[in-house]
Enzyme design. Structure first.
Site, PDB file in Angstrom:
ATOM      1  N   ARG A 160       0.824  -1.222   0.000  1.00  0.00           N
ATOM      2  CA  ARG A 160       0.000   0.000   0.000  1.00  0.00           C
ATOM      3  C   ARG A 160       0.853   1.264   0.000  1.00  0.00           C
ATOM      4  O   ARG A 160       0.439   2.304   0.504  1.00  0.00           O
ATOM      5  CB  ARG A 160      -0.953   0.026   1.208  1.00  0.00           C
ATOM      6  N   SER A 234     -11.443  -0.726   3.050  1.00  0.00           N
ATOM      7  CA  SER A 234     -10.531  -1.020   4.159  1.00  0.00           C
ATOM      8  C   SER A 234      -9.900   0.278   4.658  1.00  0.00           C
ATOM      9  O   SER A 234      -9.191   0.957   3.909  1.00  0.00           O
ATOM     10  CB  SER A 234      -9.450  -2.003   3.710  1.00  0.00           C
ATOM     11  N   GLU A 330      -5.143   3.532   6.111  1.00  0.00           N
ATOM     12  CA  GLU A 330      -4.752   3.435   4.702  1.00  0.00           C
ATOM     13  C   GLU A 330      -5.234   4.654   3.923  1.00  0.00           C
ATOM     14  O   GLU A 330      -4.674   5.009   2.902  1.00  0.00           O
ATOM     15  CB  GLU A 330      -5.344   2.153   4.111  1.00  0.00           C
TER      16      GLU A 330
END
Length: 334
Positions: A160, A234, A330
């Site tokens: 990520r 998420s 995130e």
């Protein structure tokens, strides 16, 4: 080019936060991107670059410029290679590639957002990451207005992560992304519950279309629809810990889920830890944790970005207090 003043960003973030910016600018070609770069160089105002808004949490109005790509188009530039406008929808691209007999992106089906964001965020799911597919990124450098080509190896891709999120943040306007896919279909099926879902459907060897359909069904079963309940998918990254830390926790929590990273590191699902802390399905004011997937924070209705941040902070504290592990959002918090 589209330019809007005092513009609401509610339709540009999947949390549905009604924050405003001083100016909104959308470019639809490389030449327009160069014009926008000149605008940004000449302006004293701060700016942010967004995609589809599926990885964005707005906590306030933004007294500056918000820039977004609307570059469309898909071109098969070489055998197994496709170059795509940064404003194209990612999931529509996955579907298109299957129709063209190009495989490798099926496990990334139904991930929301634009193509440009795939190169920034290094999106990933079910054992596949964008970095596995990206060949190069084409962009306009804001400081010079020059068109540049950045090879994937230079983009610093990790879990990520990319240089676009760190030292290259707000340095480039991404115009196109080129991907390398395969004419042969060899899918990774041993991640998450892909195999069990295929078995439930009586499918031993899925076609690319069947695999895409299964991935979509799995995601829809556990993730809320942003049109119904605002969310960014998420919210937290899964932490990677050293093996010694993992073994200490595994001795305390029998059957703790985990994923091997390398000989010295293990990934532990953040959603599992959040659930162990009792947050699954709970709310803090108008912000809450999804009742089917603890990794997802949701806007229960009318929540502000600050309320969602407060919930995130409370969850991070509880996870740290219980497991001694720091988890991190995130999403891009503005």
């Amino acid at each position: 080019m589209i330019i809007r003043e005092n513009y609401s960003l509610k339709s540009h973030n999947t949390f549905g936060i009604d924050a405003r910016c001083r100016q909104f600018v959308e470019f639809a070609s490389v030449e327009e991107a160069r014009q926008v770069a000149a605008m940004l160089r000449e302006s004293a105002l701060p700016y942010i670059i967004i995609g589809g808004g599926s990885n964005l949490l707005l906590t306030r109005d933004f007294d500056g410029l918000v820039v977004r790509s609307a570059i469309r188009g898909r071109e098969l530039t070489a055998p197994g290679e496709i170059t795509v406008g940064s404003g194209e929808n990612w999931d529509e691209l996955v579907d298109y590639c299957i129709n063209q007999g190009l495989y490798g992106a099926e496990n990334l089906s139904l991930i929301p957002g634009d193509v440009g964001a795939s190169a920034v965020q290094n999106i990933g799911a079910y054992g596949v990451e964008a970095k596995d597919l990206i060949l190069r990124v084409e962009a306009v450098e804001i400081a010079s207005g020059q068109v540049v080509t950045l090879c994937a190896e230079d983009c610093g891709y990790g879990y990520r992560q990319s240089r676009f999120k760190h030292e290259w943040k707000n340095r480039f306007l991404i115009t196109h992304v080129a991907y390398r896919l395969s004419a042969s279909f060899e899918p990774p099926l041993d991640y998450g519950n892909i195999r069990s879902e295929l078995q439930r459907k009586g499918i031993a060897e899925p076609t690319p279309r069947q695999l895409r359909d299964v991935i979509i069904a799995i995601r829809r079963a556990k993730l809320p629809d942003p049109e119904v309940e605002g969310n960014a998918g998420s919210f937290f990254m899964n932490p990677i810990v050293d093996r010694e830390k993992y073994e200490l926790l595994a001795a305390q929590y029998e059957g703790m889920p985990h994923y091997e990273v390398d000989a010295g590191h293990v990934k532990i699902p953040a959603g599992w830890m959040i659930e162990q802390c009792g947050w699954k399905g709970k709310s803090l004011g108008r912000a809450g944790v999804h009742d089917r997937q603890a990794l997802v924070l949701v806007n229960r209705g009318g929540a502000t970005g600050s309320e969602i941040v407060a919930l995130s902070d409370a969850i991070c504290k509880d996870v740290h207090d219980r497991f001694g592990i720091d988890i991190h959002p995130e999403v891009n918090i503005i």
